[in-house]
Scaffold this active site. Sequence first.
Site, mmCIF file in Angstrom:
data_model
loop_
_atom_site.group_PDB
_atom_site.id
_atom_site.type_symbol
_atom_site.label_atom_id
_atom_site.label_comp_id
_atom_site.label_asym_id
_atom_site.label_seq_id
_atom_site.Cartn_x
_atom_site.Cartn_y
_atom_site.Cartn_z
ATOM 1 N N ASP A 155 39.458 40.567 37.217
ATOM 2 C CA ASP A 155 38.549 41.690 37.602
ATOM 3 C C ASP A 155 38.584 42.702 36.819
ATOM 4 O O ASP A 155 39.303 42.963 35.872
ATOM 5 C CB ASP A 155 39.211 42.287 39.088
ATOM 6 C CG ASP A 155 40.547 42.773 39.054
ATOM 7 O OD1 ASP A 155 41.344 42.178 38.411
ATOM 8 O OD2 ASP A 155 40.770 43.792 39.733
ATOM 9 N N GLU A 176 43.466 42.786 40.587
ATOM 10 C CA GLU A 176 44.626 43.548 39.844
ATOM 11 C C GLU A 176 44.470 45.077 39.978
ATOM 12 O O GLU A 176 45.223 46.047 40.641
ATOM 13 C CB GLU A 176 44.928 43.161 38.629
ATOM 14 C CG GLU A 176 45.923 43.913 38.027
ATOM 15 C CD GLU A 176 45.903 45.305 37.241
ATOM 16 O OE1 GLU A 176 46.858 45.823 36.934
ATOM 17 O OE2 GLU A 176 44.800 45.616 37.210
HETATM 18 ZN ZN LIG Z 1 44.389 45.667 33.289
#
Ligand SMILES: [Zn+2]
Length: 371
Positions: free
Chosen positions: A74, A137
């Site tokens: 992401d 993340e």
């Molecule tokens: Zn990162």
Amino acid sequence: MTQDAVSLTKSLLRFDTVNPPGRERDCARFAGAMLEEWGFRVGYHEYADSRTSVVARAGGSDAKPPLCLTGHLDVVPLGARKWTRDPFSGETDGDKLYGRGASDMKAGVAAILLAARSFSKHLNNTAGVVIVLTAAEEGGCVGSAQLAKTQLLGKAGAMIVGEPTSNYPLVGHKGSIKFHAHFKGVSAHGSMPELGVNAIYKAARALARLEAFDFQVPQHPVMGRPTLNVGTIEGGNTVNAVPDAARIGVDIRTVPGMNHDELLERIRSAIPEAELDVFSNLKPVWTAPDEEWIQRVFEICRPYVGEAPAARTAPYMTDAANLLKVYSGAPTVVLGPGEAAMAHQTDEYASQERTRQAVAIYEALIKDWCR
Ligand SMILES: [Zn+2]
């Protein structure tokens, strides 16, 4: 498919994995299909619709656990400022490769994939590698937290996190505890405050204690001191009423050696009027720089860094904090081709040269681990 590090980074940039909402599935399937084609055993995990992580392995032996290489799929939103480059097509200018996530961290993911490709046929009867590509993340390491609850991760004996470090090996990062402190009061008309209990006053008393909070731990030789920041405050509905609720958001960054449970107990007794809702609790990541494998990493990175690497740590959090719940005790290095200063910036770019170098570094590290 023959791709070099830069063209593969471009391919990854074309998947819009802006988080929120994330939608890593297509990007994850693209990477997974390549790994499968190269002979990896590939598993997927979706903790929510389209939020896909990939775990792929090759080789493996009973004698030694594999080397883990990990990165997230992401990227953060584009931000309010207008980009002068297309964030999703992989424009280049000299050494610069532009795009949202170029540095953080699709160049790193591309380098991991290409290093894996060169070994896919040579890992039988070796310790092998496990590649972990995570969803979600950004904004809390949610994907890796979910992944750590599954059986997919298996074992790993050491870990490389490909976050942006300009290929400088970093030996860890601080831990973090994030919580909301809720304060309850009793509502009353603003003209008769003596009939109510003011939740904002309670929050204010707590704020003063938090600002003066003493962690009572010695300075860490590399990471320095733990920190505490109050980032949000909310309370009350209208100026002419006694507020019956208030809430503050607190972000604590911890250093190795601190016990999070004990710390939270101390926070609770420092602000007894608060009810704590801890929504993130991740330990620091730290491997002593004189650890044997870290020394080998330093040696391998030395020609690229131009000097013997010193013990340094990353300013940001990584998925390692979650993955180490499963890969307990694995020495860990944060090492990737992106530029940390470019992460989350308008007109984010990565260095094409460093991206190619990262492939060579990861290859050398895999070779070293699987000797
Ligand atoms: Zn990162």
